[in-house]
Scaffold this motif. Structure first.
Motif, mmCIF file in Angstrom:
data_model
loop_
_atom_site.group_PDB
_atom_site.id
_atom_site.type_symbol
_atom_site.label_atom_id
_atom_site.label_comp_id
_atom_site.label_asym_id
_atom_site.label_seq_id
_atom_site.Cartn_x
_atom_site.Cartn_y
_atom_site.Cartn_z
ATOM 1 N N PHE A 1 6.097 50.241 -27.682
ATOM 2 C CA PHE A 1 6.826 50.815 -28.807
ATOM 3 C C PHE A 1 5.894 51.671 -29.652
ATOM 4 N N TYR A 2 4.742 51.130 -29.979
ATOM 5 C CA TYR A 2 3.791 51.874 -30.801
ATOM 6 C C TYR A 2 3.136 53.008 -30.017
ATOM 7 N N LEU A 3 2.979 52.837 -28.701
ATOM 8 C CA LEU A 3 2.394 53.879 -27.864
ATOM 9 C C LEU A 3 3.274 55.127 -27.859
ATOM 10 N N MET A 4 4.586 54.958 -27.905
ATOM 11 C CA MET A 4 5.478 56.114 -27.975
ATOM 12 C C MET A 4 5.211 56.934 -29.233
ATOM 13 N N TYR A 5 4.960 56.269 -30.348
ATOM 14 C CA TYR A 5 4.722 56.983 -31.597
ATOM 15 C C TYR A 5 3.329 57.608 -31.631
ATOM 16 N N VAL A 6 2.353 56.967 -31.004
ATOM 17 C CA VAL A 6 1.020 57.567 -30.890
ATOM 18 C C VAL A 6 1.106 58.827 -30.031
ATOM 19 N N CYS A 7 1.855 58.750 -28.943
ATOM 20 C CA CYS A 7 2.045 59.926 -28.088
ATOM 21 C C CYS A 7 2.804 61.024 -28.825
ATOM 22 N N LEU A 8 3.778 60.657 -29.645
ATOM 23 C CA LEU A 8 4.519 61.639 -30.421
ATOM 24 C C LEU A 8 3.597 62.374 -31.378
ATOM 25 N N LEU B 1 3.801 74.770 -20.224
ATOM 26 C CA LEU B 1 3.213 75.209 -18.967
ATOM 27 C C LEU B 1 3.509 76.685 -18.710
ATOM 28 N N PHE B 2 4.715 77.119 -19.066
ATOM 29 C CA PHE B 2 5.115 78.509 -18.858
ATOM 30 C C PHE B 2 4.917 79.369 -20.105
ATOM 31 N N ASN B 3 4.068 78.936 -21.021
ATOM 32 C CA ASN B 3 3.700 79.679 -22.233
ATOM 33 C C ASN B 3 4.876 79.968 -23.160
ATOM 34 N N LEU B 4 5.837 79.112 -23.220
ATOM 35 C CA LEU B 4 6.945 79.221 -24.166
ATOM 36 C C LEU B 4 6.695 78.243 -25.313
ATOM 37 N N LYS B 5 5.619 78.493 -26.046
ATOM 38 C CA LYS B 5 5.144 77.539 -27.052
ATOM 39 C C LYS B 5 6.137 77.349 -28.192
ATOM 40 N N LYS B 6 6.756 78.437 -28.639
ATOM 41 C CA LYS B 6 7.714 78.306 -29.741
ATOM 42 C C LYS B 6 8.988 77.594 -29.287
ATOM 43 N N SER B 7 9.381 77.830 -28.047
ATOM 44 C CA SER B 7 10.567 77.143 -27.523
ATOM 45 C C SER B 7 10.319 75.654 -27.354
ATOM 46 N N ALA B 8 9.066 75.253 -27.155
ATOM 47 C CA ALA B 8 8.732 73.833 -26.998
ATOM 48 C C ALA B 8 8.924 73.066 -28.297
ATOM 49 N N LEU B 9 8.986 73.779 -29.416
ATOM 50 C CA LEU B 9 9.184 73.101 -30.700
ATOM 51 C C LEU B 9 10.599 72.549 -30.844
ATOM 52 N N ILE B 10 11.558 73.131 -30.150
ATOM 53 C CA ILE B 10 12.946 72.652 -30.241
ATOM 54 C C ILE B 10 13.086 71.247 -29.662
ATOM 55 N N PRO B 11 12.657 70.997 -28.396
ATOM 56 C CA PRO B 11 12.747 69.619 -27.910
ATOM 57 C C PRO B 11 11.827 68.669 -28.667
ATOM 58 N N LEU B 12 10.709 69.174 -29.182
ATOM 59 C CA LEU B 12 9.828 68.318 -29.978
ATOM 60 C C LEU B 12 10.525 67.869 -31.259
ATOM 61 N N GLY B 13 11.255 68.772 -31.879
ATOM 62 C CA GLY B 13 12.022 68.411 -33.072
ATOM 63 C C GLY B 13 13.083 67.368 -32.781
ATOM 64 N N PHE B 14 13.791 67.540 -31.653
ATOM 65 C CA PHE B 14 14.795 66.544 -31.266
ATOM 66 C C PHE B 14 14.151 65.184 -30.974
ATOM 67 N N MET B 15 12.959 65.215 -30.359
ATOM 68 C CA MET B 15 12.271 63.954 -30.069
ATOM 69 C C MET B 15 11.852 63.247 -31.358
ATOM 70 N N ILE B 16 11.412 64.010 -32.327
ATOM 71 C CA ILE B 16 11.054 63.427 -33.624
ATOM 72 C C ILE B 16 12.277 62.760 -34.246
ATOM 73 N N ILE B 17 13.425 63.416 -34.133
ATOM 74 C CA ILE B 17 14.655 62.843 -34.694
ATOM 75 C C ILE B 17 15.045 61.560 -33.956
ATOM 76 N N VAL B 18 15.017 61.594 -32.626
ATOM 77 C CA VAL B 18 15.422 60.417 -31.833
ATOM 78 C C VAL B 18 14.506 59.233 -32.117
ATOM 79 N N LEU B 19 13.198 59.453 -32.092
ATOM 80 C CA LEU B 19 12.271 58.348 -32.337
ATOM 81 C C LEU B 19 12.249 57.936 -33.806
ATOM 82 N N GLY B 20 12.524 58.879 -34.692
ATOM 83 C CA GLY B 20 12.641 58.530 -36.111
ATOM 84 C C GLY B 20 13.832 57.629 -36.364
ATOM 85 N N LEU B 21 14.959 57.943 -35.723
ATOM 86 C CA LEU B 21 16.143 57.089 -35.859
ATOM 87 C C LEU B 21 15.908 55.705 -35.260
ATOM 88 N N LEU B 22 15.196 55.654 -34.130
ATOM 89 C CA LEU B 22 14.872 54.351 -33.531
ATOM 90 C C LEU B 22 14.041 53.519 -34.494
#
Length: 129
Positions: free
Chosen positions: A105-112, A67-88
């Motif tokens: 459960f599957y909707l979370m991965y579609v949203c990811l 929303l605040f145009n910090l597109k590259k910074s948004a990749l950091i929480p996205l990476g952590f989310m991939i790790i958390v949902l990957g571990l799940l």
């Protein structure tokens, strides 16, 4: 800055991205695994707080950063989310309880996957003058 946010909220791609983020924040509250005798959500189980709290926080950070145009910074929480949902997913398939997974459960991965695609689209989007 406020004008940039207003124009961003009028963009259809950003609105779809926002809906995906909101759905991602809501999914952990609902049942992700259901057996005959037990229902498990991703927020609070057996007296312990589950990792769904991190999914909610990370999805909100991704939305705010974009929303605040910090597109590259948004990749950091996205990476952590991939790790958390990957571990799940790894833990559930390793224990053999994937057969009890629900639609949420599957909707979370579609949203990811949607978040990954839109984040890449936002990064590759060229500024027009």
């Amino acid at each position: 800055m406020i004008n940039e946010i207003k124009t961003k909220l009028k963009d259809k791609k950003f609105l779809i991205f926002s809906v995906i983020c909101i759905v991602m924040m809501i999914c952990p509250f609902f049942t992700i695994l259901k057996t005959d005798s037990q229902k498990i959500n991703y927020i609070y189980n057996e007296g312990h707080v589950a990792d769904g709290i991190f999914v909610i926080l990370l999805a909100s950070l991704i939305l705010l950063f974009n929303l605040f145009n910090l597109k590259k910074s948004a990749l950091i929480p996205l990476g952590f989310m991939i790790i958390v949902l990957g571990l799940l997913f790894y833990n559930i398939t390793d224990e053999g309880v994937l057969k009890y997974a629900t639609f949420n459960f599957y909707l979370m991965y579609v949203c990811l996957i949607g978040l990954i695609i839109f984040s890449i689209m936002f990064l590759l989007k060229r500024k027009t003058v």
